[in-house]
Design a protein around this motif. Structure first.
Motif, PDB file in Angstrom:
ATOM      1  N   GLU A 111       0.652  -1.201   0.003  1.00  0.00           N
ATOM      2  CA  GLU A 111       0.112  -0.072  -0.087  1.00  0.00           C
ATOM      3  C   GLU A 111       0.903   1.296   0.156  1.00  0.00           C
ATOM      4  OE1 GLU A 111      -3.160  -0.090  -0.501  1.00  0.00           O
ATOM      5  OE2 GLU A 111      -2.915  -2.442  -0.650  1.00  0.00           O
ATOM      6  N   HIS A 112       0.212   2.186  -0.444  1.00  0.00           N
ATOM      7  CA  HIS A 112       0.684   3.634  -0.637  1.00  0.00           C
ATOM      8  C   HIS A 112       0.557   4.005   0.799  1.00  0.00           C
ATOM      9  CE1 HIS A 112       0.609   8.103  -1.342  1.00  0.00           C
ATOM     10  NE2 HIS A 112       1.238   7.765  -2.527  1.00  0.00           N
ATOM     11  N   HIS A 113       1.390   5.099   1.451  1.00  0.00           N
ATOM     12  CA  HIS A 113       1.095   5.630   2.652  1.00  0.00           C
ATOM     13  C   HIS A 113      -0.335   5.995   3.143  1.00  0.00           C
ATOM     14  CE1 HIS A 113       5.838   6.442   2.987  1.00  0.00           C
ATOM     15  NE2 HIS A 113       5.350   5.111   3.192  1.00  0.00           N
TER      16      HIS A 113
ATOM     17  N   SER B 136      -0.593  -0.769  -8.123  1.00  0.00           N
ATOM     18  CA  SER B 136       0.452  -0.470  -7.301  1.00  0.00           C
ATOM     19  C   SER B 136       1.501   0.670  -7.964  1.00  0.00           C
ATOM     20  CB  SER B 136       1.344  -1.469  -6.710  1.00  0.00           C
ATOM     21  OG  SER B 136       2.736  -1.040  -6.498  1.00  0.00           O
TER      22      SER B 136
ATOM     23  N   THR C 151       5.760   4.334  -0.218  1.00  0.00           N
ATOM     24  CA  THR C 151       5.528   3.105   0.132  1.00  0.00           C
ATOM     25  C   THR C 151       6.849   2.594   0.947  1.00  0.00           C
ATOM     26  OG1 THR C 151       6.893   2.375  -1.999  1.00  0.00           O
ATOM     27  CG2 THR C 151       4.458   2.443  -1.943  1.00  0.00           C
TER      28      THR C 151
ATOM     29  N   LEU D 145       6.922  -1.230   1.927  1.00  0.00           N
ATOM     30  CA  LEU D 145       7.298  -2.045   0.493  1.00  0.00           C
ATOM     31  C   LEU D 145       8.850  -2.115   0.298  1.00  0.00           C
ATOM     32  CD1 LEU D 145       5.987  -3.646  -1.864  1.00  0.00           C
ATOM     33  CD2 LEU D 145       5.938  -1.498  -2.965  1.00  0.00           C
TER      34      LEU D 145
END
Ligand code: PMP
Length: 404
Positions: free
Chosen positions: A121-123, A173, A364, A367
């Motif tokens: 996920e993105h922040h 993503s 991210t 990630l």
């Protein structure tokens, strides 16, 4: 017929030079360039129709309202919402997620409850849930991913339970390009009545999004990723869901009647849109979607795939390149490391050859931690990019390599 030269002619910024070289814009995942249709719609709005919306009886106010509400209808039809009442304009994906966190989930969450998000996920789809977790005593659980950057559906299966009150998942993503199997995840979550929030920031320009077919509860997007203006985006949810949710910001526009004793709320979608909205942004958003519709999302996606395939092939010829994110069927984004060269140094050097890429953690960080890197370089493509530009980019990479 899709013709990339004609498409490029629609984007004035692509004509400029950077450090004396023709611009190669490989940073569309951060924000896309804007076509004339958007620039002119915004310009026309300010030149002719500028007025505040909704409360005016005069002509300009009615014109502004028609344009702004027209954009809402365009978005509703673009994502196949049942009605424009299901579309709430926000500042973007980030604000849409925060709206759901505060209006929908906060009152439903307590100790022992869980929120699920994926490792990619993105922040924007992590931090609002962490803030809720810390305020309510709930916990945040993470769906693992594979080394190629795909969701572990087997692991998801065992994380699903009645305790989960919301599952947040990115559709495409931004850091890896992975396209997640959203419909399948929604089907799995439905067995436990878990609402799924989809972060669609990167998906709208690359996929035909049909919110009814996906089966999600919430869909969030940003105009600037889909060739529209910054500072505007939207939340989609079913009317029944939105009717049940309290407003999250108070002020003008979102009320029906105000006395000092009591206030009643406006109807959907205005209940969630306190204050003067980003009117010109909305108009530009509508123009962007109409532009993408004219081009055809499938045509845009095919061009991006054409560039992605060639860029992947050419980059794999360079020993120093390690591509991060190799999921089959991914969208036009390539994250990579380059030997020991720091991505910022690489990005700065190739900027001197006119090539714009993004370097860093791409919002991210978890990630990046999964892949054991602090940052990557990322080339991301839009409908206007070409294989010739990939050659310029790869030449710039090779020149950068010779410098180290
Ligand atoms: N999610 C993803 C996948 C994104 O790429 C972005 C933008 N980088 C966001 C969320 C946040 O979008 P915005 O900044 O427009 O709110």
């Amino acid at each position: 017929m899709f013709d990339v030269d004609n498409i490029r002619a629609e984007f004035p910024a692509l004509d400029r030079t950077v450090h004396g070289k023709p611009l190669v814009y490989f940073d569309t995942a951060a924000t896309a360039q804007r076509p004339l249709a958007v620039i002119e719609a915004t310009d026309r709005f300010y030149r002719r129709h500028n007025a505040n919306v909704h409360r005016g009886v005069h002509t300009l106010s009615q014109e502004a309202t028609d344009l702004y509400e027209g954009a809402r209808r365009t978005l509703a039809s673009f994502i196949n919402a049942r009605s424009e009442r299901e579309v709430i304009f926000t500042r973007g994906t980030t604000e849409a997620i925060n709206l759901v966190a505060n209006s929908y989930l906060r009152s439903r969450l307590g100790p022992g409850d869980e929120i699920l998000v994926s490792h990619m996920e993105h922040h924007a789809n992590i931090v609002p849930w962490q803030m809720l977790r810390d305020a309510t005593g709930a916990s945040l659980k993470v769906i693992p991913i594979t080394e190629s950057g795909e969701l572990r559906l087997d692991e998801l299966e065992s994380l699903l339970s009645e305790r989960v009150k919301l599952l947040g998942l990115v559709h495409v993503s931004n850091a890896l390009g992975t396209v997640n199997p959203v419909a399948e995840v929604c089907r799995m979550a439905a067995r436990f009545d878990i609402p799924v929030l989809v972060d669609g920031a990167q998906a709208l320009p690359h996929l035909a999004v049909d919110v009814q077919k996906l089966g999600c509860a919430f869909y969030c997007c940003s105009a600037h990723k889909v060739y529209g203006p910054t500072g505007i985006g939207a939340l989609w949810a079913r009317e029944e869901t939105l009717e049940d949710m309290p407003p999250w910001q108070g002020g003008g526009e979102m009320i029906s009647k105000v006395t000092f004793e009591k206030t009643t709320w406006n109807e959907l979608p205005n209940k969630f849109e306190a204050g003067t909205p980003n009117i010109a942004g909305g108009v530009g958003f509508g123009a962007a979607l109409e532009f993408v519709e004219r081009v055809g999302v499938e045509n845009a996606a095919a061009q991006e795939q054409h560039v992605l395939e060639y860029a992947t092939e050419r980059m794999n010829e360079i020993d120093e390149v390690r591509i991060i994110g190799t999921a089959p069927g991914k969208a036009g984004t390539i994250s990579f490391t380059f030997g020991d060269v720091h991505p910022h140094d690489l990005g700065t050097i190739i900027d001197h050859y006119g090539v714009a890429i993004r370097t860093g953690h791409h919002c991210t960080m978890p990630l990046m931690q999964f892949f054991g890197v602090a940052a990557t370089a990322r080339a991301s493509f839009g409908m206007y990019n070409t294989r010739e530009e990939v050659d310029v980019f790869v030449d710039a990479l090779l020149k950068a390599r010779d410098m180290f």
